[in-house]
Design a protein around this motif. Structure first.
Motif, PDB file in Angstrom:
ATOM      1  N   ASP A 348       0.812  -1.232   0.000  1.00 20.88           N
ATOM      2  CA  ASP A 348       0.000   0.000   0.000  1.00 20.88           C
ATOM      3  C   ASP A 348       0.840   1.274   0.000  1.00 20.88           C
ATOM      4  OD1 ASP A 348      -2.337  -1.400  -0.085  1.00 20.88           O
ATOM      5  OD2 ASP A 348      -2.874  -1.091   2.029  1.00 20.88           O
ATOM      6  N   TYR A 349       2.034   1.202   0.570  1.00 21.38           N
ATOM      7  CA  TYR A 349       2.871   2.417   0.668  1.00 21.38           C
ATOM      8  C   TYR A 349       4.313   2.093   0.304  1.00 21.38           C
ATOM      9  CZ  TYR A 349      -0.848   4.431   3.592  1.00 21.38           C
ATOM     10  OH  TYR A 349      -2.041   4.908   4.084  1.00 21.38           O
ATOM     11  N   MET A 350       4.969   3.084  -0.251  1.00 23.14           N
ATOM     12  CA  MET A 350       6.370   2.968  -0.643  1.00 23.14           C
ATOM     13  C   MET A 350       6.952   4.384  -0.584  1.00 23.14           C
ATOM     14  SD  MET A 350       7.371   1.460  -4.373  1.00 23.14           S
ATOM     15  CE  MET A 350       6.868  -0.239  -4.300  1.00 23.14           C
ATOM     16  N   TRP A 351       8.047   4.560   0.130  1.00 20.52           N
ATOM     17  CA  TRP A 351       8.627   5.904   0.184  1.00 20.52           C
ATOM     18  C   TRP A 351      10.100   5.832   0.593  1.00 20.52           C
ATOM     19  CZ3 TRP A 351       5.815   3.967   4.307  1.00 20.52           C
ATOM     20  CH2 TRP A 351       6.370   4.077   5.573  1.00 20.52           C
ATOM     21  N   GLY A 352      10.745   6.959   0.601  1.00 15.55           N
ATOM     22  CA  GLY A 352      12.138   7.017   1.042  1.00 15.55           C
ATOM     23  C   GLY A 352      12.398   8.314   1.763  1.00 15.55           C
ATOM     24  N   GLY A 353      13.551   8.395   2.374  1.00 15.93           N
ATOM     25  CA  GLY A 353      13.957   9.617   3.068  1.00 15.93           C
ATOM     26  C   GLY A 353      15.455   9.588   3.254  1.00 15.93           C
ATOM     27  N   LEU A 354      15.980  10.668   3.790  1.00 18.55           N
ATOM     28  CA  LEU A 354      17.436  10.776   3.941  1.00 18.55           C
ATOM     29  C   LEU A 354      17.868  10.585   5.386  1.00 18.55           C
ATOM     30  CD1 LEU A 354      18.104  13.840   1.596  1.00 18.55           C
ATOM     31  CD2 LEU A 354      18.429  11.398   1.102  1.00 18.55           C
ATOM     32  N   VAL A 355      18.860   9.733   5.554  1.00 19.95           N
ATOM     33  CA  VAL A 355      19.469   9.512   6.858  1.00 19.95           C
ATOM     34  C   VAL A 355      20.759  10.332   6.899  1.00 19.95           C
ATOM     35  CG1 VAL A 355      20.580   7.768   8.302  1.00 19.95           C
ATOM     36  CG2 VAL A 355      18.503   7.193   7.048  1.00 19.95           C
ATOM     37  N   ASP A 356      21.008  11.006   8.013  1.00 21.61           N
ATOM     38  CA  ASP A 356      22.199  11.865   8.115  1.00 21.61           C
ATOM     39  C   ASP A 356      23.333  11.095   8.786  1.00 21.61           C
ATOM     40  OD1 ASP A 356      20.683  11.799  10.438  1.00 21.61           O
ATOM     41  OD2 ASP A 356      21.178  13.832  11.055  1.00 21.61           O
ATOM     42  N   ILE A 357      24.257  10.639   7.949  1.00 27.61           N
ATOM     43  CA  ILE A 357      25.344   9.812   8.470  1.00 27.61           C
ATOM     44  C   ILE A 357      26.639  10.626   8.552  1.00 27.61           C
ATOM     45  CG2 ILE A 357      26.712   7.720   8.035  1.00 27.61           C
ATOM     46  CD1 ILE A 357      24.289   6.386   7.058  1.00 27.61           C
ATOM     47  N   SER A 358      27.317  10.532   9.695  1.00 31.51           N
ATOM     48  CA  SER A 358      28.603  11.217   9.847  1.00 31.51           C
ATOM     49  C   SER A 358      29.728  10.221   9.631  1.00 31.51           C
ATOM     50  CB  SER A 358      28.700  11.829  11.252  1.00 31.51           C
ATOM     51  OG  SER A 358      28.424  10.823  12.218  1.00 31.51           O
ATOM     52  N   MET A 359      30.938  10.708   9.492  1.00 33.15           N
ATOM     53  CA  MET A 359      32.109   9.847   9.244  1.00 33.15           C
ATOM     54  C   MET A 359      32.221   8.739  10.294  1.00 33.15           C
ATOM     55  SD  MET A 359      34.291  10.589   6.731  1.00 33.15           S
ATOM     56  CE  MET A 359      36.041  10.694   7.089  1.00 33.15           C
ATOM     57  N   ASP A 360      31.978   9.102  11.559  1.00 32.50           N
ATOM     58  CA  ASP A 360      32.155   8.115  12.634  1.00 32.50           C
ATOM     59  C   ASP A 360      30.826   7.513  13.092  1.00 32.50           C
ATOM     60  OD1 ASP A 360      31.033  10.302  13.831  1.00 32.50           O
ATOM     61  OD2 ASP A 360      32.651  10.680  15.242  1.00 32.50           O
ATOM     62  N   GLN A 361      29.732   7.859  12.406  1.00 33.52           N
ATOM     63  CA  GLN A 361      28.382   7.392  12.745  1.00 33.52           C
ATOM     64  C   GLN A 361      27.995   7.726  14.190  1.00 33.52           C
ATOM     65  OE1 GLN A 361      26.828   3.700  11.041  1.00 33.52           O
ATOM     66  NE2 GLN A 361      28.833   3.375  10.156  1.00 33.52           N
ATOM     67  N   MET A 362      28.516   8.829  14.684  1.00 33.19           N
ATOM     68  CA  MET A 362      28.148   9.297  16.029  1.00 33.19           C
ATOM     69  C   MET A 362      27.367  10.607  15.889  1.00 33.19           C
ATOM     70  SD  MET A 362      29.480   7.022  18.081  1.00 33.19           S
ATOM     71  CE  MET A 362      29.682   7.699  19.736  1.00 33.19           C
ATOM     72  N   VAL A 363      26.588  10.910  16.921  1.00 32.55           N
ATOM     73  CA  VAL A 363      25.849  12.179  16.949  1.00 32.55           C
ATOM     74  C   VAL A 363      26.859  13.323  17.036  1.00 32.55           C
ATOM     75  CG1 VAL A 363      24.189  13.568  18.260  1.00 32.55           C
ATOM     76  CG2 VAL A 363      23.973  11.064  18.220  1.00 32.55           C
ATOM     77  N   HIS A 364      26.607  14.399  16.325  1.00 31.92           N
ATOM     78  CA  HIS A 364      27.449  15.584  16.471  1.00 31.92           C
ATOM     79  C   HIS A 364      26.576  16.788  16.798  1.00 31.92           C
ATOM     80  CE1 HIS A 364      31.188  13.706  15.589  1.00 31.92           C
ATOM     81  NE2 HIS A 364      30.566  12.994  14.663  1.00 31.92           N
ATOM     82  N   ALA A 365      26.925  17.432  17.898  1.00 29.46           N
ATOM     83  CA  ALA A 365      26.123  18.562  18.366  1.00 29.46           C
ATOM     84  C   ALA A 365      27.045  19.542  19.052  1.00 29.46           C
ATOM     85  CB  ALA A 365      25.057  18.068  19.342  1.00 29.46           C
ATOM     86  N   GLY A 366      26.748  20.798  18.877  1.00 22.64           N
ATOM     87  CA  GLY A 366      27.584  21.809  19.515  1.00 22.64           C
ATOM     88  C   GLY A 366      27.333  23.162  18.901  1.00 22.64           C
TER      89      GLY A 366
END
Ligand SMILES: Cc1cc2nc3c(=O)[nH]c(=O)nc-3n(C[C@H](O)[C@H](O)[C@H](O)COP(=O)(O)OP(=O)(O)OC[C@H]3O[C@@H](n4cnc5c(N)ncnc54)[C@H](O)[C@@H]3O)c2cc1C
Length: 437
Positions: A348-366
């Motif tokens: 019934d449904y099909m879609w996509g979206g963007l995942v935000d991946i960093s070099m080290d696959q860790m959260v980056h915040a600051g």
């Protein structure tokens, strides 16, 4: 019919099941943008909405500026899984960061799920939230050995109540014989992400924040002594003391410094018609949030109305209507491989979206040059983006120590200026690793 046998109706909806089955809390497309606020938040996904909610409750004047509509981005398009653990494996985290930091990073995800639960409970939200647990499924025998070691480490060092299910008992958890065993963590949860996002917007507005859809931020200038920012949006100008960027894989030119640190990778999902109760009970009897151990990951769950949601990286490609359809066809074949009993189920449904991946696959915040940001959830942002919203509300109030990710190096992805040219290379590399592991 697709060549894989499943009925893909001509009326298959190329849109997120979640967005299609939730009602927005308001129409924010023409709301008046205030002239000046304490905090301007860019992006109305979980990061932005949760920042707005917590900052407004702390007494700040807040405006959320969203280029599209509330939860239009990854927050409204994901698998609806608020799972425990980092984007990298716990043993990899131990090797990289040592025991103390790895434990600290891991437990942050437990806190993040607790925050969603608190928000749901304290505000009486009806968002199909359930702590039904998560499971990691071993694609190969060698992966099962790895899961067993990870479970040992998690129990010993974190006290995480994980347990191992071997191949002989796997049918107690999944109606499939393709996996070599699983690690089950009862602390994972599922949520209807669009209902949750719309409720976050409502709560933020009730706390005094304003939300502005169709308001793309096209430029930001720091003026005076640096304590004021002027944001040009497609709907006018606003001044803000603090700016928080929560644009994840959709980060663009005005925030080039952040953009160059994120690879936006497409992730894709297909959803079946509602299944008879007995079939849903056979597929995932305990309603776990499931994912497997490949780089070309499959993830799946049962939706609140008993559909099978089946997602994956499929092709390491960007998301657009043609890419979403191609990836959907790949995922249907994958779904049949894992669950042969789904061969006749209608999509019934099909879609996509963007995942935000960093070099080290860790959260980056600051903070960078006066702009605050929280991104790079690397496919684990349902819980962490919500949590980081609360953290960023603290950070902009002068409590940088609330942000456990603040000391992580956040390197530029070499040669990355905008278009993610490195996706095919990354896909080939990860595909090879899947073969060799
Ligand atoms: C298909 C898919 C499946 C996933 N599955 C899971 C899962 O099961 N579990 C999990 O934990 N995570 C999952 N994720 C990841 C998770 O959805 C994200 O990490 C999280 O939603 C990120 O939230 P966010 O608020 O930071 O960003 P988003 O929700 O992406 O919101 C960013 C917003 O910023 C807006 N924006 C961008 N630029 C501007 C600008 N210049 N001006 C104004 N607005 C702007 C965009 O329009 C967008 O709405 C998945 C992601 C995808 C794509």
């Amino acid at each position: 019919m697709s060549d894989s046998g499943t009925r893909v109706g001509t009326d298959v909806k190329m849109t997120s099941y979640w967005l299609d089955t939730a009602v927005p809390s308001g129409d924010y497309r023409t709301t008046t943008i205030p002239k000046e606020v304490d905090v301007a938040v860019v992006g109305a996904g979980f990061t932005g909405l949760s920042t707005a909610l917590h900052a407004a409750r702390a007494g700040r004047s807040v405006a959320v500026l969203e280029a599209n509509t509330v939860v239009w981005g990854a927050s409204g398009r994901n698998g609806g899984m608020a799972t425990t653990g980092l984007a990298i494996g716990f043993r990899q985290a131990l090797r990289r960061y040592g025991e103390q930091r790895a434990i600290g990073y891991f437990t942050e995800y437990n806190r993040a799920i607790d925050l969603i639960e608190d928000i749901v409970r304290e505000n009486g939200l009806d968002v199909d939230y359930a702590r039904s647990g998560k499971m990691n499924l071993a694609w190969k025998e060698s992966h099962f050995e790895g899961l067993t070691q990870t479970a040992d480490a998690l129990r010993r060092l974190v006290g995480q109540p994980v347990r191992i299910v071997d191949r002989e008992s796997i049918r107690s958890e999944i109606g499939s014989d393709v996996y070599h065993g699983a690690m089950v963590d009862p602390l994972g949860a599922g949520v209807h992400v669009a209902k949750f996002g719309h409720e976050l917007a409502r709560l933020a507005v009730e706390a005094g924040a304003t939300v502005h859809e169709n308001a793309e931020v096209v430029d930001v200038t720091r003026i005076g002594d640096g304590t004021t920012h002027v944001l040009q949006t497609s709907r006018g100008t606003i001044r803000a003391g603090k700016v928080v960027i929560g644009t994840s894989g959709y980060t663009g030119r005005p925030f080039g410094w952040v953009q160059r640190r994120i690879v936006p990778v497409g992730s894709f999902i297909v959803v079946t018609e509602p299944l008879p109760q007995a079939v849903a009970d056979e597929l995932l009897p305990n309603r776990r949030m499931a994912s497997d151990t490949k780089n070309f990951i499959y993830y799946f769950r049962i939706t609140p109305d008993n559909r099978l949601l089946f997602g994956g990286r499929a092709r390491f490609a960007q998301s657009d209507p043609s890419s979403d359809r191609k990836s959907g066809e790949i995922l249907i074949r994958a779904m049949h491989h894992v669950f042969p009993q789904m061969r006749e189920a209608r999509i019934d449904y099909m879609w996509g979206g963007l995942v935000d991946i960093s070099m080290d696959q860790m959260v980056h915040a600051g903070e960078h040059r006066g702009l605050f940001y929280s991104t790079s959830y690397s496919g684990h942002g349902v819980q962490m983006a919500t949590y980081m919203g609360k953290v960023m509300a603290d950070v902009v109030s002068g409590r940088p120590e609330a942000n456990v990710w603040r000391d992580l190096r956040n390197p530029w992805i070499p040669g990355h200026y905008g278009a993610p040219w490195m996706l095919p290379l990354g896909g080939a590399w990860y595909g090879l690793q899947d073969k060799l592991s």
